[in-house]
Design a protein around this motif. Structure first.
Motif, PDB file in Angstrom:
ATOM      1  N   ARG A  35      37.036  66.644  21.599  1.00  0.00           N
ATOM      2  CA  ARG A  35      37.026  66.532  23.064  1.00  0.00           C
ATOM      3  C   ARG A  35      38.160  65.634  23.539  1.00  0.00           C
ATOM      4  NH1 ARG A  35      35.208  70.780  24.260  1.00  0.00           N
ATOM      5  NH2 ARG A  35      34.155  71.332  22.380  1.00  0.00           N
ATOM      6  N   VAL A  36      38.648  65.914  24.728  1.00  0.00           N
ATOM      7  CA  VAL A  36      39.701  65.113  25.343  1.00  0.00           C
ATOM      8  C   VAL A  36      39.270  63.651  25.458  1.00  0.00           C
ATOM      9  CG1 VAL A  36      40.947  64.751  27.517  1.00  0.00           C
ATOM     10  CG2 VAL A  36      40.753  67.051  26.562  1.00  0.00           C
ATOM     11  N   ALA A  37      37.997  63.418  25.703  1.00  0.00           N
ATOM     12  CA  ALA A  37      37.481  62.049  25.836  1.00  0.00           C
ATOM     13  C   ALA A  37      37.783  61.214  24.591  1.00  0.00           C
ATOM     14  CB  ALA A  37      35.984  62.066  26.103  1.00  0.00           C
ATOM     15  N   ASP A  38      37.879  61.867  23.422  1.00  0.00           N
ATOM     16  CA  ASP A  38      38.157  61.154  22.172  1.00  0.00           C
ATOM     17  C   ASP A  38      39.588  60.615  22.108  1.00  0.00           C
ATOM     18  OD1 ASP A  38      35.609  61.924  21.381  1.00  0.00           O
ATOM     19  OD2 ASP A  38      36.340  63.697  20.292  1.00  0.00           O
ATOM     20  N   LEU A  39      40.471  61.121  22.954  1.00  0.00           N
ATOM     21  CA  LEU A  39      41.885  60.765  22.894  1.00  0.00           C
ATOM     22  C   LEU A  39      42.283  59.658  23.866  1.00  0.00           C
ATOM     23  CD1 LEU A  39      43.440  64.354  22.830  1.00  0.00           C
ATOM     24  CD2 LEU A  39      42.671  62.970  20.903  1.00  0.00           C
ATOM     25  N   ILE A  40      41.433  59.369  24.810  1.00  0.00           N
ATOM     26  CA  ILE A  40      41.804  58.457  25.886  1.00  0.00           C
ATOM     27  C   ILE A  40      41.960  57.031  25.376  1.00  0.00           C
ATOM     28  CG2 ILE A  40      41.046  57.435  28.066  1.00  0.00           C
ATOM     29  CD1 ILE A  40      39.679  60.123  28.631  1.00  0.00           C
ATOM     30  N   ARG A  41      43.100  56.447  25.725  1.00  0.00           N
ATOM     31  CA  ARG A  41      43.351  55.036  25.432  1.00  0.00           C
ATOM     32  C   ARG A  41      42.877  54.237  26.643  1.00  0.00           C
ATOM     33  NH1 ARG A  41      49.392  54.844  24.931  1.00  0.00           N
ATOM     34  NH2 ARG A  41      49.317  56.883  25.903  1.00  0.00           N
ATOM     35  N   ARG A  42      41.837  53.481  26.457  1.00  0.00           N
ATOM     36  CA  ARG A  42      41.269  52.701  27.568  1.00  0.00           C
ATOM     37  C   ARG A  42      42.302  51.707  28.093  1.00  0.00           C
ATOM     38  NH1 ARG A  42      37.454  56.111  28.894  1.00  0.00           N
ATOM     39  NH2 ARG A  42      36.197  56.642  27.102  1.00  0.00           N
ATOM     40  N   ASN A  43      42.272  51.500  29.385  1.00  0.00           N
ATOM     41  CA  ASN A  43      43.153  50.551  30.087  1.00  0.00           C
ATOM     42  C   ASN A  43      44.618  50.951  30.084  1.00  0.00           C
ATOM     43  OD1 ASN A  43      40.946  48.856  30.715  1.00  0.00           O
ATOM     44  ND2 ASN A  43      41.049  48.000  28.659  1.00  0.00           N
ATOM     45  N   TRP A  44      44.929  52.188  29.726  1.00  0.00           N
ATOM     46  CA  TRP A  44      46.299  52.671  29.837  1.00  0.00           C
ATOM     47  C   TRP A  44      46.377  53.529  31.098  1.00  0.00           C
ATOM     48  CZ3 TRP A  44      48.880  57.353  30.007  1.00  0.00           C
ATOM     49  CH2 TRP A  44      50.272  57.264  29.895  1.00  0.00           C
ATOM     50  N   ASN A  45      47.351  53.287  31.921  1.00  0.00           N
ATOM     51  CA  ASN A  45      47.539  53.949  33.204  1.00  0.00           C
ATOM     52  C   ASN A  45      46.293  53.817  34.085  1.00  0.00           C
ATOM     53  OD1 ASN A  45      49.140  55.260  35.082  1.00  0.00           O
ATOM     54  ND2 ASN A  45      48.626  57.301  34.361  1.00  0.00           N
ATOM     55  N   PRO A  46      45.880  52.583  34.354  1.00  0.00           N
ATOM     56  CA  PRO A  46      44.698  52.387  35.200  1.00  0.00           C
ATOM     57  C   PRO A  46      44.958  52.894  36.613  1.00  0.00           C
ATOM     58  CG  PRO A  46      45.824  50.306  34.829  1.00  0.00           C
ATOM     59  CD  PRO A  46      46.498  51.329  33.957  1.00  0.00           C
ATOM     60  N   PRO A  47      43.907  53.241  37.320  1.00  0.00           N
ATOM     61  CA  PRO A  47      44.097  53.800  38.661  1.00  0.00           C
ATOM     62  C   PRO A  47      44.401  52.728  39.695  1.00  0.00           C
ATOM     63  CG  PRO A  47      41.763  53.586  38.215  1.00  0.00           C
ATOM     64  CD  PRO A  47      42.489  53.193  36.950  1.00  0.00           C
ATOM     65  N   ALA A  48      44.988  53.168  40.791  1.00  0.00           N
ATOM     66  CA  ALA A  48      45.170  52.321  41.969  1.00  0.00           C
ATOM     67  C   ALA A  48      44.060  52.684  42.952  1.00  0.00           C
ATOM     68  CB  ALA A  48      46.532  52.585  42.601  1.00  0.00           C
ATOM     69  N   ARG A  49      43.599  51.718  43.679  1.00  0.00           N
ATOM     70  CA  ARG A  49      42.620  51.982  44.747  1.00  0.00           C
ATOM     71  C   ARG A  49      43.388  52.446  45.983  1.00  0.00           C
ATOM     72  NH1 ARG A  49      37.787  51.764  42.832  1.00  0.00           N
ATOM     73  NH2 ARG A  49      37.297  50.124  41.375  1.00  0.00           N
ATOM     74  N   VAL A  50      42.730  53.183  46.847  1.00  0.00           N
ATOM     75  CA  VAL A  50      43.390  53.678  48.051  1.00  0.00           C
ATOM     76  C   VAL A  50      43.903  52.536  48.925  1.00  0.00           C
ATOM     77  CG1 VAL A  50      42.228  55.911  48.137  1.00  0.00           C
ATOM     78  CG2 VAL A  50      41.183  53.953  49.243  1.00  0.00           C
ATOM     79  N   SER A  51      43.344  51.338  48.748  1.00  0.00           N
ATOM     80  CA  SER A  51      43.756  50.170  49.531  1.00  0.00           C
ATOM     81  C   SER A  51      44.890  49.379  48.873  1.00  0.00           C
ATOM     82  CB  SER A  51      42.555  49.249  49.742  1.00  0.00           C
ATOM     83  OG  SER A  51      42.025  48.847  48.495  1.00  0.00           O
ATOM     84  N   GLU A  52      45.399  49.851  47.755  1.00  0.00           N
ATOM     85  CA  GLU A  52      46.455  49.170  46.992  1.00  0.00           C
ATOM     86  C   GLU A  52      47.700  48.945  47.854  1.00  0.00           C
ATOM     87  OE1 GLU A  52      47.189  47.626  43.260  1.00  0.00           O
ATOM     88  OE2 GLU A  52      45.727  49.214  43.388  1.00  0.00           O
ATOM     89  N   THR A  53      48.379  47.839  47.623  1.00  0.00           N
ATOM     90  CA  THR A  53      49.622  47.583  48.360  1.00  0.00           C
ATOM     91  C   THR A  53      50.747  48.435  47.787  1.00  0.00           C
ATOM     92  OG1 THR A  53      50.361  45.798  46.902  1.00  0.00           O
ATOM     93  CG2 THR A  53      48.949  45.168  48.774  1.00  0.00           C
ATOM     94  N   MET A  54      51.717  48.755  48.617  1.00  0.00           N
ATOM     95  CA  MET A  54      52.857  49.544  48.162  1.00  0.00           C
ATOM     96  C   MET A  54      53.667  48.775  47.125  1.00  0.00           C
ATOM     97  SD  MET A  54      52.953  52.597  49.136  1.00  0.00           S
ATOM     98  CE  MET A  54      54.600  52.999  48.616  1.00  0.00           C
ATOM     99  N   GLU A  55      53.746  47.461  47.267  1.00  0.00           N
ATOM    100  CA  GLU A  55      54.495  46.662  46.301  1.00  0.00           C
ATOM    101  C   GLU A  55      53.918  46.811  44.900  1.00  0.00           C
ATOM    102  OE1 GLU A  55      53.330  45.442  49.246  1.00  0.00           O
ATOM    103  OE2 GLU A  55      55.257  45.343  50.285  1.00  0.00           O
ATOM    104  N   HIS A  56      52.597  46.743  44.815  1.00  0.00           N
ATOM    105  CA  HIS A  56      51.947  46.893  43.510  1.00  0.00           C
ATOM    106  C   HIS A  56      52.116  48.313  42.991  1.00  0.00           C
ATOM    107  CE1 HIS A  56      48.546  47.094  40.603  1.00  0.00           C
ATOM    108  NE2 HIS A  56      49.093  45.947  40.255  1.00  0.00           N
TER     109      HIS A  56
END
Length: 146
Positions: free
Chosen positions: A74-95
């Motif tokens: 399964r694809v779930a077996d391949l995921i590296r945790r904490n790699w490419n974490p998401p941004a929240r919709v409220s994230e600043t443009m600078e970040h």
């Protein structure tokens, strides 16, 4: 500036469900010509991102690339945790821009962690810098006209 201005909504983004087979994941990457793709859970929450390299390392570690193996894993077996974490919709443009220097895209989630889409480096650079380059080009060439 608000990151939602650059958001490519989930309905226009290829993604995988974490329960998808490795074979399905490889096929989707190839079909869309991507080198990385977001992965979501059944409830729509963002789980992570998988890359071509993640698939390759799995195949190398298994020592084979048999179709049955690709269907079982399964694809779930391949995921590296904490790699490419998401941004929240409220994230600043600078970040967000800081993150885009490291990745081609940043996944975006709402306050519940539900995947809503991605922001790509291309979208931000094209919107922010292309108008400036075009204006500078016209200014230089317009001054040369006699």
């Amino acid at each position: 500036m608000n990151l939602l201005r650059f958001l490519i909504p989930k309905s226009h983004v290829a993604y995988l469900e974490e329960t998808a087979s490795v074979r399905n994941g490889l096929e989707k990457l190839r079909h869309h010509g991507y080198s990385a793709i977001p992965v979501i859970a059944k409830d729509g929450t963002y789980v992570g991102t998988v890359t071509e390299g993640d698939f390759l390392w799995m195949i190398i570690e298994q020592g084979e690339c048999a179709p049955k193996l690709l269907e079982k894993r399964r694809v779930a077996d391949l995921i590296r945790r904490n790699w490419n974490p998401p941004a929240r919709v409220s994230e600043t443009m600078e970040h967000l821009i800081s993150r885009l220097t490291e990745q081609n895209f940043v996944p975006v989630v709402d306050d519940r962690g539900v995947f809503v889409g991605i922001v790509t480096r291309r979208a931000v650079l094209g919107s922010v810098f292309l108008p400036q380059v075009t204006n500078n080009f016209h200014r230089v060439h317009d001054s040369e006209i006699v």
